[in-house]
Design an enzyme around this catalytic site. Structure first.
Site, PDB file in Angstrom:
ATOM      1  N   GLY A 290     -16.032 -17.609 -23.054  1.00 31.55           N
ATOM      2  CA  GLY A 290     -15.539 -17.743 -24.423  1.00 31.55           C
ATOM      3  C   GLY A 290     -16.093 -18.906 -25.221  1.00 31.55           C
ATOM      4  O   GLY A 290     -15.599 -19.186 -26.309  1.00 31.55           O
TER       5      GLY A 290
ATOM      6  N   ASP B 274     -15.829  -8.043 -23.524  1.00 31.74           N
ATOM      7  CA  ASP B 274     -16.327  -8.296 -22.174  1.00 31.74           C
ATOM      8  C   ASP B 274     -15.613  -7.358 -21.207  1.00 31.74           C
ATOM      9  O   ASP B 274     -14.470  -6.944 -21.453  1.00 31.74           O
ATOM     10  CB  ASP B 274     -16.093  -9.747 -21.761  1.00 31.74           C
ATOM     11  CG  ASP B 274     -17.042 -10.186 -20.651  1.00 31.74           C
ATOM     12  OD1 ASP B 274     -17.938 -11.004 -20.925  1.00 31.74           O
ATOM     13  OD2 ASP B 274     -16.918  -9.699 -19.517  1.00 31.74           O
TER      14      ASP B 274
ATOM     15  N   ASP C 268     -24.544 -13.504 -25.304  1.00 32.82           N
ATOM     16  CA  ASP C 268     -25.056 -14.477 -24.333  1.00 32.82           C
ATOM     17  C   ASP C 268     -24.966 -13.910 -22.916  1.00 32.82           C
ATOM     18  O   ASP C 268     -24.987 -14.649 -21.941  1.00 32.82           O
ATOM     19  CB  ASP C 268     -24.251 -15.782 -24.435  1.00 32.82           C
ATOM     20  CG  ASP C 268     -24.889 -16.917 -23.642  1.00 32.82           C
ATOM     21  OD1 ASP C 268     -26.128 -16.957 -23.558  1.00 32.82           O
ATOM     22  OD2 ASP C 268     -24.144 -17.762 -23.107  1.00 32.82           O
TER      23      ASP C 268
ATOM     24  N   LYS D 218     -29.567 -13.276 -25.689  1.00 32.18           N
ATOM     25  CA  LYS D 218     -30.360 -13.914 -24.631  1.00 32.18           C
ATOM     26  C   LYS D 218     -31.441 -12.965 -24.142  1.00 32.18           C
ATOM     27  O   LYS D 218     -31.240 -11.752 -24.054  1.00 32.18           O
ATOM     28  CB  LYS D 218     -29.454 -14.324 -23.469  1.00 32.18           C
ATOM     29  CG  LYS D 218     -30.180 -15.008 -22.310  1.00 32.18           C
ATOM     30  CD  LYS D 218     -29.231 -15.380 -21.198  1.00 32.18           C
ATOM     31  CE  LYS D 218     -28.321 -16.506 -21.624  1.00 32.18           C
ATOM     32  NZ  LYS D 218     -27.480 -16.989 -20.494  1.00 32.18           N
TER      33      LYS D 218
ATOM     34  N   ASP E 137     -16.513  -1.775 -22.204  1.00 33.33           N
ATOM     35  CA  ASP E 137     -17.916  -1.597 -21.833  1.00 33.33           C
ATOM     36  C   ASP E 137     -18.747  -1.458 -23.101  1.00 33.33           C
ATOM     37  O   ASP E 137     -18.476  -0.599 -23.944  1.00 33.33           O
ATOM     38  CB  ASP E 137     -18.039  -0.341 -20.963  1.00 33.33           C
ATOM     39  CG  ASP E 137     -19.424  -0.177 -20.358  1.00 33.33           C
ATOM     40  OD1 ASP E 137     -20.385  -0.818 -20.847  1.00 33.33           O
ATOM     41  OD2 ASP E 137     -19.561   0.607 -19.407  1.00 33.33           O
TER      42      ASP E 137
ATOM     43  N   TRP F 104     -18.982 -19.215 -26.821  1.00 35.25           N
ATOM     44  CA  TRP F 104     -19.594 -18.797 -28.088  1.00 35.25           C
ATOM     45  C   TRP F 104     -18.509 -18.356 -29.075  1.00 35.25           C
ATOM     46  O   TRP F 104     -18.642 -18.566 -30.272  1.00 35.25           O
ATOM     47  CB  TRP F 104     -20.621 -17.693 -27.841  1.00 35.25           C
ATOM     48  CG  TRP F 104     -21.956 -18.247 -27.433  1.00 35.25           C
ATOM     49  CD1 TRP F 104     -22.172 -19.427 -26.789  1.00 35.25           C
ATOM     50  CD2 TRP F 104     -23.239 -17.661 -27.641  1.00 35.25           C
ATOM     51  NE1 TRP F 104     -23.521 -19.599 -26.570  1.00 35.25           N
ATOM     52  CE2 TRP F 104     -24.185 -18.546 -27.077  1.00 35.25           C
ATOM     53  CE3 TRP F 104     -23.673 -16.468 -28.214  1.00 35.25           C
ATOM     54  CZ2 TRP F 104     -25.568 -18.268 -27.105  1.00 35.25           C
ATOM     55  CZ3 TRP F 104     -25.038 -16.198 -28.232  1.00 35.25           C
ATOM     56  CH2 TRP F 104     -25.980 -17.086 -27.687  1.00 35.25           C
TER      57      TRP F 104
END
Length: 292
Positions: free
Chosen positions: A53, A79, A120, A160, A95, A55
């Site tokens: 958490g 998530d 991320d 990322k 998902d 970000w």
């Protein structure tokens, strides 16, 4: 033991503890924003693969500066695993490859699209770079796929990426959807890590493109990595992100920083977080005991 000792010497690890961030990765997003100003005018944001958490914490702090009415800011964190709650952040345990998750995000925005999507997420690395790069590329494509459902035209996507010899196809795919694609390496990201971040600005999907979750965005059997020529081969710029005079994540710093005469221990702003499922485990244990 070695890993723990190394983490405790890391300046960003220590700063995260002192300032109340849930993970040192918060500084990566902060430094990306310093370079690209990605939070300007943003009121609706999505944090994919959000746990633990950090970000979402950054988004909460920065986006509230864009408006006088904090209720205008809407942040959705997604998530697969449970995450300790954050004020002002709506959590979806789902998902990112499912259309139901995309629909739930849009529902939280009351039918509107997001101004910004960040991700991320990363796989559990194996140390085998080829495998790690491939799995990470699939995760990034899944994030891009759901982003095409929830991001407004002209929006921003940050994710990322693991840099390797076969990333040309990913860059080309991103350039199909965004006018500007840049790869950045924040100062808080260790030089020993192959991670970087793609900053994709001005979302502009191809004409007549219809977002779908049925098929992946790429089918590798029809193309060969690094075989692109002409307009299909995009050279994506790479920037080092962050003030060059700032702390370096690969350098060990003494406990006494510049200007300090003696070391003073500071309690973390936020104490250790119990797992959100701890209460459920205790209830289940209690029920089992009663049944006996």
């Amino acid at each position: 033991m070695g890993k723990t000792s190394k983490d405790k010497r890391d300046i960003y690890y220590r700063l995260a503890k002192e300032e109340g961030w849930r993970a040192r990765s918060a500084f990566k997003l902060l430094q990306i924003n310093e370079e690209y100003n990605i939070f300007e005018g943003v009121l609706r944001a999505v944090d994919l693969c959000a746990a633990p958490g950090s970000w979402s914490q950054v988004l909460t702090k920065k986006l509230r500066q864009n408006t006088e009415n904090e209720d205008d800011v809407k942040i959705v964190a997604v998530d697969l695993q449970a995450m300790a709650s954050l004020p002002g952040v709506k959590q979806i345990q789902g998902d990112i490859t499912k259309i139901s998750t995309a629909n739930e995000i849009i529902k939280e925005f009351e039918g509107h699209k997001a101004d910004l999507v960040v991700c991320d997420g990363a796989p559990d690395v194996t140390g085998l770079h080829d495998i790690d790069e491939y799995v990470q590329s699939q995760l990034l494509l899944a994030a891009l796929n759901i982003t095409t459902h929830v991001l407004k035209i002209g929006g921003i996507f940050v994710a990322k990426i693991f840099r390797g010899k076969d990333v040309t196809l990913l860059y080309s795919q991103l350039k199909l959807f965004f006018e500007f694609v840049t790869v950045s390496k924040p100062r808080s990201s260790r030089n020993s890590s192959i991670e970087a971040f793609v900053i994709c600005q001005n979302y502009k999907p191809p004409p007549d493109y219809v977002p779908t979750m049925v098929n992946p965005l790429l089918d590798h059997k029809y193309c060969d990595f690094n075989e692109f020529t002409g307009p299909n081969r995009f050279i994506v710029p790479f920037n080092a992100c962050g003030d060059l005079s700032a702390y370096d994540s690969d350098t060990s710093y003494p406990l006494l920083l510049e200007g300090q005469e003696s070391y003073e221990y500071k309690e973390p702003v936020q104490g250790p977080i119990d797992p959100p499922y701890k209460e459920i485990l205790e209830k289940n244990k209690s029920m089992q005991t009663n049944n006996l």
